[in-house]
Scaffold this motif. Structure first.
Motif, PDB file in Angstrom:
ATOM      1  N   GLN A 294      -2.526   1.769 -17.335  1.00 13.48           N
ATOM      2  CA  GLN A 294      -3.032   0.552 -18.002  1.00 13.48           C
ATOM      3  C   GLN A 294      -1.901  -0.127 -18.769  1.00 13.48           C
ATOM      4  N   ALA A 295      -1.084   0.690 -19.441  1.00 16.70           N
ATOM      5  CA  ALA A 295       0.041   0.135 -20.209  1.00 16.70           C
ATOM      6  C   ALA A 295       1.038  -0.558 -19.282  1.00 16.70           C
ATOM      7  N   GLU A 296       1.094  -0.095 -18.048  1.00 14.46           N
ATOM      8  CA  GLU A 296       1.982  -0.735 -17.041  1.00 14.46           C
ATOM      9  C   GLU A 296       1.311  -1.948 -16.404  1.00 14.46           C
ATOM     10  N   GLY A 297       0.065  -2.226 -16.815  1.00 19.16           N
ATOM     11  CA  GLY A 297      -0.650  -3.386 -16.277  1.00 19.16           C
ATOM     12  C   GLY A 297      -1.378  -3.106 -14.974  1.00 19.16           C
ATOM     13  N   ILE A 298      -1.597  -1.830 -14.661  1.00 15.51           N
ATOM     14  CA  ILE A 298      -2.290  -1.466 -13.410  1.00 15.51           C
ATOM     15  C   ILE A 298      -3.727  -1.051 -13.744  1.00 15.51           C
ATOM     16  N   PRO A 299      -4.723  -1.841 -13.326  1.00 18.92           N
ATOM     17  CA  PRO A 299      -6.114  -1.543 -13.729  1.00 18.92           C
ATOM     18  C   PRO A 299      -6.785  -0.482 -12.853  1.00 18.92           C
ATOM     19  N   TYR A 357      -9.598   5.231  -8.845  1.00 17.21           N
ATOM     20  CA  TYR A 357     -10.298   4.109  -8.212  1.00 17.21           C
ATOM     21  C   TYR A 357      -9.540   2.804  -8.457  1.00 17.21           C
ATOM     22  N   PHE A 358      -9.269   2.096  -7.364  1.00 18.08           N
ATOM     23  CA  PHE A 358      -8.680   0.756  -7.458  1.00 18.08           C
ATOM     24  C   PHE A 358      -9.778  -0.241  -7.097  1.00 18.08           C
ATOM     25  N   PRO A 359     -10.311  -1.010  -8.049  1.00 13.42           N
ATOM     26  CA  PRO A 359     -11.396  -1.954  -7.748  1.00 13.42           C
ATOM     27  C   PRO A 359     -10.936  -3.032  -6.768  1.00 13.42           C
ATOM     28  N   GLN A 360     -11.884  -3.551  -5.994  1.00 11.04           N
ATOM     29  CA  GLN A 360     -11.502  -4.428  -4.890  1.00 11.04           C
ATOM     30  C   GLN A 360     -10.754  -5.726  -5.274  1.00 11.04           C
ATOM     31  N   PRO A 361     -10.991  -6.335  -6.474  1.00  5.26           N
ATOM     32  CA  PRO A 361     -10.208  -7.547  -6.783  1.00  5.26           C
ATOM     33  C   PRO A 361      -8.703  -7.278  -6.744  1.00  5.26           C
ATOM     34  N   LEU A 362      -8.339  -6.031  -7.095  1.00  2.00           N
ATOM     35  CA  LEU A 362      -6.927  -5.661  -7.083  1.00  2.00           C
ATOM     36  C   LEU A 362      -6.350  -5.735  -5.654  1.00  2.00           C
ATOM     37  N   LEU A 363      -7.212  -5.479  -4.668  1.00  2.00           N
ATOM     38  CA  LEU A 363      -6.757  -5.497  -3.273  1.00  2.00           C
ATOM     39  C   LEU A 363      -6.596  -6.919  -2.743  1.00  2.00           C
ATOM     40  N   LEU A 364      -6.942  -7.900  -3.558  1.00  2.00           N
ATOM     41  CA  LEU A 364      -6.749  -9.292  -3.144  1.00  2.00           C
ATOM     42  C   LEU A 364      -5.422  -9.846  -3.644  1.00  2.00           C
ATOM     43  N   GLY A 365      -4.622  -8.980  -4.285  1.00  2.00           N
ATOM     44  CA  GLY A 365      -3.328  -9.420  -4.797  1.00  2.00           C
ATOM     45  C   GLY A 365      -2.289  -9.594  -3.690  1.00  2.00           C
ATOM     46  N   THR A 366      -1.060  -9.847  -4.119  1.00  2.00           N
ATOM     47  CA  THR A 366       0.039 -10.062  -3.170  1.00  2.00           C
ATOM     48  C   THR A 366       0.705  -8.728  -2.822  1.00  2.00           C
ATOM     49  N   ARG A 367       1.603  -8.739  -1.832  1.00  2.00           N
ATOM     50  CA  ARG A 367       2.380  -7.538  -1.506  1.00  2.00           C
ATOM     51  C   ARG A 367       3.183  -7.079  -2.722  1.00  2.00           C
ATOM     52  N   ARG A 368       3.679  -8.054  -3.485  1.00  2.00           N
ATOM     53  CA  ARG A 368       4.443  -7.741  -4.701  1.00  2.00           C
ATOM     54  C   ARG A 368       3.574  -6.956  -5.698  1.00  2.00           C
ATOM     55  N   ASP A 369       2.303  -7.397  -5.818  1.00  2.00           N
ATOM     56  CA  ASP A 369       1.373  -6.687  -6.713  1.00  2.00           C
ATOM     57  C   ASP A 369       1.190  -5.241  -6.249  1.00  2.00           C
ATOM     58  N   MET A 370       1.060  -5.050  -4.933  1.00  2.00           N
ATOM     59  CA  MET A 370       0.865  -3.690  -4.400  1.00  2.00           C
ATOM     60  C   MET A 370       2.099  -2.832  -4.670  1.00  2.00           C
ATOM     61  N   ILE A 373       2.128  -1.531  -8.107  1.00  2.00           N
ATOM     62  CA  ILE A 373       1.259  -0.362  -8.294  1.00  2.00           C
ATOM     63  C   ILE A 373       2.004   0.908  -7.882  1.00  2.00           C
ATOM     64  N   VAL A 374       2.623   0.848  -6.712  1.00  2.00           N
ATOM     65  CA  VAL A 374       3.354   2.012  -6.205  1.00  2.00           C
ATOM     66  C   VAL A 374       4.506   2.362  -7.160  1.00  2.00           C
ATOM     67  N   ASP A 375       5.230   1.342  -7.605  1.00  2.00           N
ATOM     68  CA  ASP A 375       6.361   1.578  -8.521  1.00  2.00           C
ATOM     69  C   ASP A 375       5.889   2.214  -9.824  1.00  2.00           C
ATOM     70  N   ALA A 376       4.715   1.757 -10.310  1.00  2.00           N
ATOM     71  CA  ALA A 376       4.206   2.308 -11.575  1.00  2.00           C
ATOM     72  C   ALA A 376       3.908   3.798 -11.422  1.00  2.00           C
ATOM     73  N   PHE A 377       3.285   4.181 -10.300  1.00  2.00           N
ATOM     74  CA  PHE A 377       3.006   5.608 -10.081  1.00  2.00           C
ATOM     75  C   PHE A 377       4.313   6.398 -10.012  1.00  2.00           C
ATOM     76  N   ALA A 378       5.296   5.854  -9.272  1.00  4.24           N
ATOM     77  CA  ALA A 378       6.567   6.569  -9.123  1.00  4.24           C
ATOM     78  C   ALA A 378       7.260   6.709 -10.481  1.00  4.24           C
ATOM     79  N   LYS A 379       7.227   5.635 -11.262  1.00  5.68           N
ATOM     80  CA  LYS A 379       7.874   5.667 -12.580  1.00  5.68           C
ATOM     81  C   LYS A 379       7.198   6.706 -13.485  1.00  5.68           C
TER      82      LYS A 379
END
Ligand SMILES: Cc1ncc(COP(=O)(O)O)c(C=O)c1O
Length: 388
Positions: A294-299, A357-370, A373-379
Motif C-alpha cells: 500500500q505504501a508503494e501505491g499498490i492496492p 487479491y488484485f481487484p479488477q480495476p487495477l487490471l485496466l491499467g497500463t503495462r507500466r502500471d503492471m 506492481i511487479v517491481d514493488a514485489f521484487a523491491k
C-alpha cells in the motif's frame, strides 16, 4: 439511457430493453434462455427454487465465497453445507464436495471465484453420479470461459451479478441462464410475481416475488456489453503479464489456470503469498507485506479474510435464524447443522495467511502500471528484512 428516462417506459412490461438484454445474454453466453433479475443474490435464489431445491434439502457450497452463495440456499429453506477449496485455484475442491454429500443433498453451487472457471468436468461427474443439481455461481465470472463454453452455461443453470464492482456493472442487477425451458419459465414466474412468459397481467400461476430488473439498468447493461470485449482484452493482457512476471518471484504464486480454462473471467486476480519462500526465516506476515505494498501505491489486498462459516450468521445459526425456515421448521438437516464444528484447512489457510487479491480495476491499467506492481514485489522481497 437518457432516452429511456425521458421516454417514461421504465419497466420490463412496457419497455424493450430488459427483453433485449435477455436476448443479448443468450447470444453472448450461448444459453437457450436468460432471465434478468434484480441482483446476483436474486438470481441464485430464483435458480435454486426453479430447479426444484426444497425446504430441508442440503446444498453444498464452497466456504471461500460471498455470503449470497450460501444465503440463497437458506432463502429457499435449504441448508448450506460447506466444502473446501483447492489452494491452487481458490475454487471448489471436487473431493471435498463429494465428501459432504449425504442422502439429503439436492444441489451443489460451484463458484467461479474471481472469474476463474472451476473444474466443472469433475464437479459435474460427481453431481450426476449422485443425482444432484448444479447451479453455477458465475456472479464474478461473466467473462470466464471453460473448455470453450461460458461460465454459467455448463450446469443446470448459471447466475450472474451486474452489481457495481463487477466487470459488467449496472449498479445492481443480475440474471440466470439455462438451456432448460421448464426451469426458465419457473424462474420467470419467481422473478415476476408468478406470471407466465406472455401471460395476462393479472393472472398468476406460481408463488413469485418482484425481482425485476428496470429498463434503466438494462439500457446501461446493453451499453456496457458494447465496451466489454475491449475492457476484457485489456484485463486478459495485463493479467497474463502479471502471471508470468509474478511467478518469477519466489513465494508469489498466481492462481493455477488448468487446461480447461479457456479464459479467466478476471473479476480480480488471485494469488498466494508463501512467506517461507518469499523471505525465508524472517516470519514476514501477509499483513506486513500488504501494508508495505500500500505504501508503494499498490492496492493489493485480502479478498475474503475469513471462511464464510465463521460469520455470526452461521456460528450462531440456531439463534440467528430461529425465526427462519429451515431452522424454524424442524427440518432434520437444520437440526444437524453445527457450523461451529466446520473446519476446512485450505479455506482457512487462504483467508488467514496466503491469499492475495488484485481487484479488477487495477487490471485496466497500463503495462507500466503492471510493471510497477511487479517491481514493488521484487523491491519488498529484496528489503524483506527491513519490513519485519
Ligand atoms: C460469488 C458471488 N455470489 C453472489 C453474489 C451476489 O451478487 P449481488 O451482489 O448482485 O447480489 C456476489 C456479489 O458480490 C458474488 O461475488
Amino acid at each position: 439511457m437518457g432516452d429511456v428516462i425521458r421516454g417514461g417506459r421504465w419497466n420490463r412490461w412496457n419497455g424493450e430493453h430488459v427483453v433485449a438484454l435477455e436476448a443479448t445474454l443468450q447470444a453472448f453466453t450461448g444459453a437457450k434462455r436468460a432471465v434478468a433479475v434484480s441482483s446476483g443474490t436474486a438470481a441464485l435464489e430464483v435458480a435454486l427454487k426453479a430447479a426444484g431445491v426444497r425446504p430441508g434439502d442440503e446444498v453444498i457450497v464452497p466456504a471461500y465465497t460471498f455470503v449470497a452463495t450460501a444465503t440463497a440456499a437458506l432463502q429457499v429453506g435449504a441448508v448450506p453445507v460447506f466444502a473446501d477449496v483447492l489452494l491452487e485455484t481458490h475454487n471448489l475442491d471436487p473431493g471435498s464436495f463429494e465428501a459432504q454429500i449425504t442422502e439429503r443433498t439436492r444441489a451443489v453451487i460451484p463458484v467461479h471465484t474471481s472469474g476463474l472457471p472451476c473444474d466443472m468436468e469433475a464437479i459435474l461427474a460427481i453431481a450426476r453420479r449422485h443425482g444432484l443439481l448444479v447451479i453455477e455461481d458465475a456472479c464474478q465470472a461473466i467473462g470466464g470461459v471453460w473448455n470453450g463454453r461460458r461460465a454459467g452455461t455448463i450446469g443446470d443453470a448459471g447466475c450472474y451479478s451486474f452489481q457495481a464492482s463487477k466487470t459488467l456493472p449496472s449498479g445492481e442487477g443480475g440474471a440466470l441462464v439455462t438451456d432448460d425451458d421448464v426451469l426458465a419459465d419457473k424462474a420467470f414466474g419467481r422473478m415476476h410475481i408468478g406470471r407466465k412468459p406472455g401471460g395476462a397481467f393479472y393472472t398468476h400461476y406460481i408463488l413469485g416475488w418482484n425481482y425485476r430488473l428496470t429498463e434503466m439498468q438494462a439500457a446501461l447493461l446493453l451499453s456496457q456489453f458494447r465496451r466489454f470485449p475491449e475492457l476484457q482484452r485489456r484485463r486478459v493482457t495485463n493479467a497474463a503479464f502479471l502471471r508470468d512476471e509474478l511467478a518469477r518471484i519466489p513465494g508469489i504464486v498466481p492462481v493455477r489456470e488448468d487446461a480447461y480454462v479457456t479464459e479467466h473471467g478476471l473479476y480480480g486476480y488471485l494469488g498466494r503469498f508463501l512467506s517461507g519462500q518469499f523471505a525465508p526465516g524472517l516470519g514476514l506476515t501477509r499483513a506486513t507485506l500488504l501494508r508495505a505494498l500500500q505504501a508503494e501505491g499498490i492496492p493489493c489486498r485480502v479478498f475474503y479474510d475469513h471462511p464464510l462459516y465463521q460469520n455470526p450468521l452461521f456460528l450462531e445459526a440456531h439463534e440467528a435464524m430461529k425465526d427462519d425456515c429451515p431452522f424454524a421448521c424442524g427440518h432434520p438437516a437444520a437440526q444437524a447443522a453445527d457450523y461451529g464444528k466446520v473446519s476446512l484447512p485450505n479455506t482457512e489457510r487462504l483467508c488467514a495467511t496466503e491469499s492475495l487479491y488484485f481487484p479488477q480495476p487495477l487490471l485496466l491499467g497500463t503495462r507500466r502500471d503492471m510493471q510497477d506492481i511487479v517491481d514493488a514485489f521484487a523491491k519488498l522481497r529484496a528489503h524483506a528484512a527491513h519490513l519485519v
